[in-house]
Design a protein around this motif. Structure first.
Motif, PDB file in Angstrom:
ATOM      1  N   LEU A   1     -12.963  45.101 -56.048  1.00 53.28           N
ATOM      2  CA  LEU A   1     -14.215  45.435 -56.853  1.00 53.28           C
ATOM      3  C   LEU A   1     -14.486  47.013 -57.219  1.00 53.28           C
ATOM      4  N   TYR A   2     -15.133  46.996 -58.122  1.00 63.17           N
ATOM      5  CA  TYR A   2     -15.864  48.426 -58.656  1.00 63.17           C
ATOM      6  C   TYR A   2     -16.864  48.625 -57.638  1.00 63.17           C
ATOM      7  N   SER A   3     -17.426  49.994 -57.729  1.00 60.47           N
ATOM      8  CA  SER A   3     -18.369  50.468 -56.957  1.00 60.47           C
ATOM      9  C   SER A   3     -19.717  49.888 -56.962  1.00 60.47           C
ATOM     10  N   ALA A   4     -20.008  49.592 -58.164  1.00 60.71           N
ATOM     11  CA  ALA A   4     -21.224  49.099 -58.742  1.00 60.71           C
ATOM     12  C   ALA A   4     -21.450  47.696 -58.093  1.00 60.71           C
ATOM     13  N   GLU A   5     -20.376  46.810 -58.143  1.00 61.00           N
ATOM     14  CA  GLU A   5     -20.285  45.433 -57.694  1.00 61.00           C
ATOM     15  C   GLU A   5     -20.376  45.632 -56.039  1.00 61.00           C
ATOM     16  N   LEU A   6     -19.792  46.447 -55.792  1.00 62.05           N
ATOM     17  CA  LEU A   6     -19.874  46.783 -54.001  1.00 62.05           C
ATOM     18  C   LEU A   6     -21.353  46.825 -53.586  1.00 62.05           C
ATOM     19  N   VAL A   7     -22.115  47.899 -54.468  1.00 63.80           N
ATOM     20  CA  VAL A   7     -23.491  48.059 -53.984  1.00 63.80           C
ATOM     21  C   VAL A   7     -24.190  46.700 -54.091  1.00 63.80           C
ATOM     22  N   GLU A   8     -24.145  45.815 -55.096  1.00 64.65           N
ATOM     23  CA  GLU A   8     -24.807  44.694 -55.129  1.00 64.65           C
ATOM     24  C   GLU A   8     -24.541  43.913 -54.245  1.00 64.65           C
ATOM     25  N   LEU A   9     -23.218  43.711 -53.661  1.00 63.38           N
ATOM     26  CA  LEU A   9     -22.830  42.843 -52.690  1.00 63.38           C
ATOM     27  C   LEU A   9     -23.494  43.257 -51.318  1.00 63.38           C
ATOM     28  N   GLN A  10     -23.635  44.468 -51.277  1.00 60.88           N
ATOM     29  CA  GLN A  10     -24.236  44.799 -49.906  1.00 60.88           C
ATOM     30  C   GLN A  10     -25.681  44.507 -49.534  1.00 60.88           C
ATOM     31  N   LYS A  11     -26.372  44.027 -50.924  1.00 61.00           N
ATOM     32  CA  LYS A  11     -27.480  43.637 -50.522  1.00 61.00           C
ATOM     33  C   LYS A  11     -27.761  42.087 -50.071  1.00 61.00           C
ATOM     34  N   VAL A  12     -26.610  41.395 -50.122  1.00 56.54           N
ATOM     35  CA  VAL A  12     -26.515  39.956 -49.594  1.00 56.54           C
ATOM     36  C   VAL A  12     -25.528  39.500 -48.564  1.00 56.54           C
ATOM     37  N   ALA A  13     -24.657  40.346 -48.112  1.00 60.55           N
ATOM     38  CA  ALA A  13     -23.766  40.104 -47.092  1.00 60.55           C
ATOM     39  C   ALA A  13     -23.234  41.389 -46.445  1.00 60.55           C
ATOM     40  N   GLN A  14     -22.782  41.134 -45.098  1.00 62.51           N
ATOM     41  CA  GLN A  14     -22.305  42.193 -44.277  1.00 62.51           C
ATOM     42  C   GLN A  14     -20.686  42.157 -44.500  1.00 62.51           C
ATOM     43  N   PHE A  15     -20.099  43.660 -44.539  1.00 60.36           N
ATOM     44  CA  PHE A  15     -18.646  43.547 -44.850  1.00 60.36           C
ATOM     45  C   PHE A  15     -18.417  45.070 -44.719  1.00 60.36           C
ATOM     46  N   GLU A  16     -17.234  45.266 -44.470  1.00 64.47           N
ATOM     47  CA  GLU A  16     -16.507  46.559 -44.378  1.00 64.47           C
ATOM     48  C   GLU A  16     -15.771  46.859 -45.683  1.00 64.47           C
ATOM     49  N   ALA A  17     -15.720  47.870 -46.378  1.00 66.68           N
ATOM     50  CA  ALA A  17     -14.708  47.979 -47.585  1.00 66.68           C
ATOM     51  C   ALA A  17     -13.725  49.126 -47.287  1.00 66.68           C
ATOM     52  N   THR A  18     -12.661  49.041 -47.872  1.00 66.53           N
ATOM     53  CA  THR A  18     -11.727  50.051 -47.881  1.00 66.53           C
ATOM     54  C   THR A  18     -11.345  50.300 -49.349  1.00 66.53           C
ATOM     55  N   GLU A  19     -11.276  51.634 -49.798  1.00 65.52           N
ATOM     56  CA  GLU A  19     -11.114  52.120 -51.032  1.00 65.52           C
ATOM     57  C   GLU A  19      -9.396  52.368 -51.532  1.00 65.52           C
ATOM     58  N   ASP A  20      -9.217  51.965 -52.430  1.00 64.04           N
ATOM     59  CA  ASP A  20      -7.621  52.160 -52.950  1.00 64.04           C
ATOM     60  C   ASP A  20      -7.785  52.331 -54.567  1.00 64.04           C
ATOM     61  N   ASN A  21      -7.677  53.822 -54.898  1.00 69.47           N
ATOM     62  CA  ASN A  21      -7.382  54.342 -56.223  1.00 69.47           C
ATOM     63  C   ASN A  21      -8.778  53.848 -57.085  1.00 69.47           C
ATOM     64  N   GLY A  22     -10.113  53.975 -56.328  1.00 71.85           N
ATOM     65  CA  GLY A  22     -11.210  53.765 -56.954  1.00 71.85           C
ATOM     66  C   GLY A  22     -11.791  52.415 -57.111  1.00 71.85           C
ATOM     67  N   LEU A  23     -10.883  51.443 -56.485  1.00 70.73           N
ATOM     68  CA  LEU A  23     -11.619  50.214 -56.483  1.00 70.73           C
ATOM     69  C   LEU A  23     -11.415  49.856 -54.857  1.00 70.73           C
ATOM     70  N   TYR A  24     -12.383  48.634 -54.601  1.00 71.55           N
ATOM     71  CA  TYR A  24     -12.641  48.413 -53.232  1.00 71.55           C
ATOM     72  C   TYR A  24     -11.970  46.968 -52.704  1.00 71.55           C
TER      73      TYR A  24
END
Length: 60
Positions: A12-35
């Motif tokens: 996921l891109y960071s903008a997608e990650l921000v939107e998903l945080q609004k609907v679900a609980q999760f942990e994210a790991t970054e890899d070269n700018g993607l999550y």
């Protein structure tokens, strides 16, 4: 020992990650700018999958 958490089969891109945080609980790991996101429950993974599908359909 392998990671047994649930993940979506996409990065996921960071903008997608921000939107998903609004609907679900999760942990994210970054890899070269993607999550990669990791879920504890199938319910949260399903909410995120549905939200991501809507976001990506809106872009096309």
């Amino acid at each position: 020992m392998p990671d047994k958490r649930l993940t979506l089969p996409t990065m996921l891109y960071s903008a997608e990650l921000v939107e998903l945080q609004k609907v679900a609980q999760f942990e994210a790991t970054e890899d070269n700018g993607l999550y990669r996101v990791h879920f504890d429950t199938e319910a949260d993974m399903e909410k995120a999958r549905e939200a991501l599908q809507v976001m990506r359909e809106d872009l096309s």
